[in-house]
Design a protein around this motif. Structure first.
Motif, short mmCIF file in Angstrom:
data_model
loop_
_atom_site.label_atom_id
_atom_site.label_comp_id
_atom_site.label_asym_id
_atom_site.label_seq_id
_atom_site.Cartn_x
_atom_site.Cartn_y
_atom_site.Cartn_z
N PRO A 1 -9.03 -6.75 -9.65
CA PRO A 1 -7.89 -6.39 -8.81
C PRO A 1 -6.71 -7.29 -9.08
N SER A 2 -5.55 -6.77 -8.77
CA SER A 2 -4.33 -7.54 -8.97
C SER A 2 -4.36 -8.79 -8.10
N ALA A 3 -3.85 -9.88 -8.66
CA ALA A 3 -3.87 -11.14 -7.92
C ALA A 3 -3.00 -11.07 -6.67
N SER A 4 -1.89 -10.36 -6.74
CA SER A 4 -1.02 -10.28 -5.58
C SER A 4 -0.48 -8.86 -5.47
N ALA A 5 -0.74 -8.22 -4.33
CA ALA A 5 -0.28 -6.85 -4.14
C ALA A 5 1.21 -6.85 -3.85
N GLY A 6 1.90 -5.74 -4.23
CA GLY A 6 3.33 -5.62 -3.96
C GLY A 6 3.60 -5.35 -2.50
N PRO A 7 4.86 -5.53 -2.06
CA PRO A 7 5.18 -5.35 -0.64
C PRO A 7 4.84 -3.96 -0.11
N SER A 8 4.88 -2.93 -0.96
CA SER A 8 4.60 -1.58 -0.48
C SER A 8 3.16 -1.42 0.00
N SER A 9 2.25 -2.30 -0.44
CA SER A 9 0.85 -2.22 -0.03
C SER A 9 0.46 -3.33 0.95
N TRP A 10 1.43 -4.10 1.42
CA TRP A 10 1.13 -5.17 2.38
C TRP A 10 0.69 -4.56 3.72
N PRO A 11 -0.17 -5.27 4.45
CA PRO A 11 -0.47 -4.84 5.83
C PRO A 11 0.78 -4.94 6.71
N THR A 12 0.87 -4.06 7.67
CA THR A 12 2.05 -3.99 8.55
C THR A 12 1.73 -4.55 9.92
N TYR A 13 2.65 -5.36 10.41
CA TYR A 13 2.54 -5.89 11.77
C TYR A 13 3.61 -5.23 12.63
N VAL A 14 3.23 -4.78 13.82
CA VAL A 14 4.16 -4.16 14.75
C VAL A 14 4.40 -5.13 15.91
N SER A 15 5.64 -5.52 16.07
CA SER A 15 5.99 -6.43 17.17
C SER A 15 6.25 -5.62 18.43
N THR A 16 5.37 -5.74 19.38
CA THR A 16 5.56 -5.02 20.65
C THR A 16 6.67 -5.68 21.48
N ARG A 17 6.94 -6.95 21.22
CA ARG A 17 7.99 -7.65 21.98
C ARG A 17 9.39 -7.26 21.49
N TYR A 18 9.55 -7.20 20.17
CA TYR A 18 10.87 -6.96 19.61
C TYR A 18 11.06 -5.56 19.04
N GLY A 19 9.98 -4.81 18.91
CA GLY A 19 10.10 -3.41 18.54
C GLY A 19 10.28 -3.12 17.07
N PHE A 20 10.02 -4.07 16.18
CA PHE A 20 10.16 -3.78 14.75
C PHE A 20 8.80 -3.81 14.07
N ARG A 21 8.78 -3.27 12.87
CA ARG A 21 7.59 -3.29 12.01
C ARG A 21 7.94 -4.12 10.79
N ILE A 22 7.01 -4.99 10.38
CA ILE A 22 7.25 -5.86 9.24
C ILE A 22 5.94 -6.07 8.48
N GLY A 23 6.00 -6.01 7.18
CA GLY A 23 4.82 -6.26 6.36
C GLY A 23 4.70 -7.72 5.99
N HIS A 24 3.49 -8.13 5.66
CA HIS A 24 3.26 -9.51 5.23
C HIS A 24 2.19 -9.51 4.14
N PRO A 25 2.20 -10.49 3.26
CA PRO A 25 1.21 -10.52 2.18
C PRO A 25 -0.22 -10.60 2.73
N PRO A 26 -1.19 -10.01 2.03
CA PRO A 26 -2.58 -10.10 2.48
C PRO A 26 -3.04 -11.55 2.54
#
Length: 234
Positions: free
Chosen positions: A62-87
């Motif tokens: 497997p690739s050593a580092s996945a690109g941002p398009s495949s990062w897991p997504t975090y949903v901030s319930t406090r601020y209302g945005f979605r943001i990805g982060h590296p695995p």
């Protein structure tokens, strides 16, 4: 009784008295021993070609580092945005809402949605605040200057000169700025799903910092922004 009959009787009596029996029949020749059956699995000769087995399957690593398009997504319930982060990055959710008065000078504020690299070498934070007014590059720049002054950062007056213009939501292109500072790199943008908020994403490393795993601080910030549909303005 005739002479021949007497002789026959005498012969029978003699055989009884002497216990003689007729000689056994001569043995008949036995069948020749069976030849040894050929081995079911004969040994191969020296010149025999060894059988060729199936080629072993080698799965690609497997690739050593996945690109941002495949990062897991975090949903901030406090601020209302979605943001990805590296695995593999560690999440520290916010514990309260961010305010300019309390949190501007605190880079490790508990009001941040924070992400730590696996080795603990770099931290990325995101938060949002209410925003009212015209959504323009000038208003984003003024808000960034205010945060710069309140946080004690440097070169606040020249933000507009060194900033990279951003486009939030490629369909509409709301304004934003990516601004390098002496000790960190920030992105400020408005619009998107929550047009009444100013969203901030920060990498707490100088702009010229870099690592083999994460690239430069600018590149890392740009990768996080891409998961929020925020990109440099073409």
């Amino acid at each position: 009784m005739s002479r021949s009959g007497s002789v026959a009787v005498l012969a029978v009596l003699l055989s009884v008295l002497t216990g003689c029996t007729a000689p056994p029949p001569s043995p008949t020749p036995s069948d020749p021993p069976p030849t040894e059956a050929a081995s079911a699995n004969p040994l191969p000769s020296r010149d025999a070609t060894p059988p060729v087995g199936p080629t072993p399957r080698v799965d690609p690593s497997p690739s050593a580092s996945a690109g941002p398009s495949s990062w897991p997504t975090y949903v901030s319930t406090r601020y209302g945005f979605r943001i990805g982060h590296p695995p593999g990055w560690r999440l520290e959710p916010s514990q309260r809402a961010w305010t300019m008065e309390v949190d501007a000078a605190d880079w490790d504020s508990i009001a941040h949605e924070s992400f730590w690299s696996p080795d603990g070498d770099v931290r990325v934070s995101a938060w949002a605040v209410p925003f009212r007014g015209e959504a323009s590059m000038l208003t984003v720049e003024r808000w960034a200057q205010q945060l710069c002054h309140e946080s004690g950062n440097s070169d606040c007056a020249t933000i507009g000169q060194r900033a990279v213009r951003l486009c939030s939501d490629r369909r509409v292109c709301h304004p934003g700025l990516l601004v390098p500072f002496d000790t960190d790199v920030h992105a400020f943008f408005v619009g998107g799903p929550h047009a009444d908020r100013m969203t901030v994403v920060a990498v707490w490393r100088p702009a010229d910092w870099s690592s083999d795993r994460n690239g430069s601080a600018r590149d890392l910030l740009a990768a996080f922004l891409s998961t929020m549909d925020v990109r440099p303005l073409a």
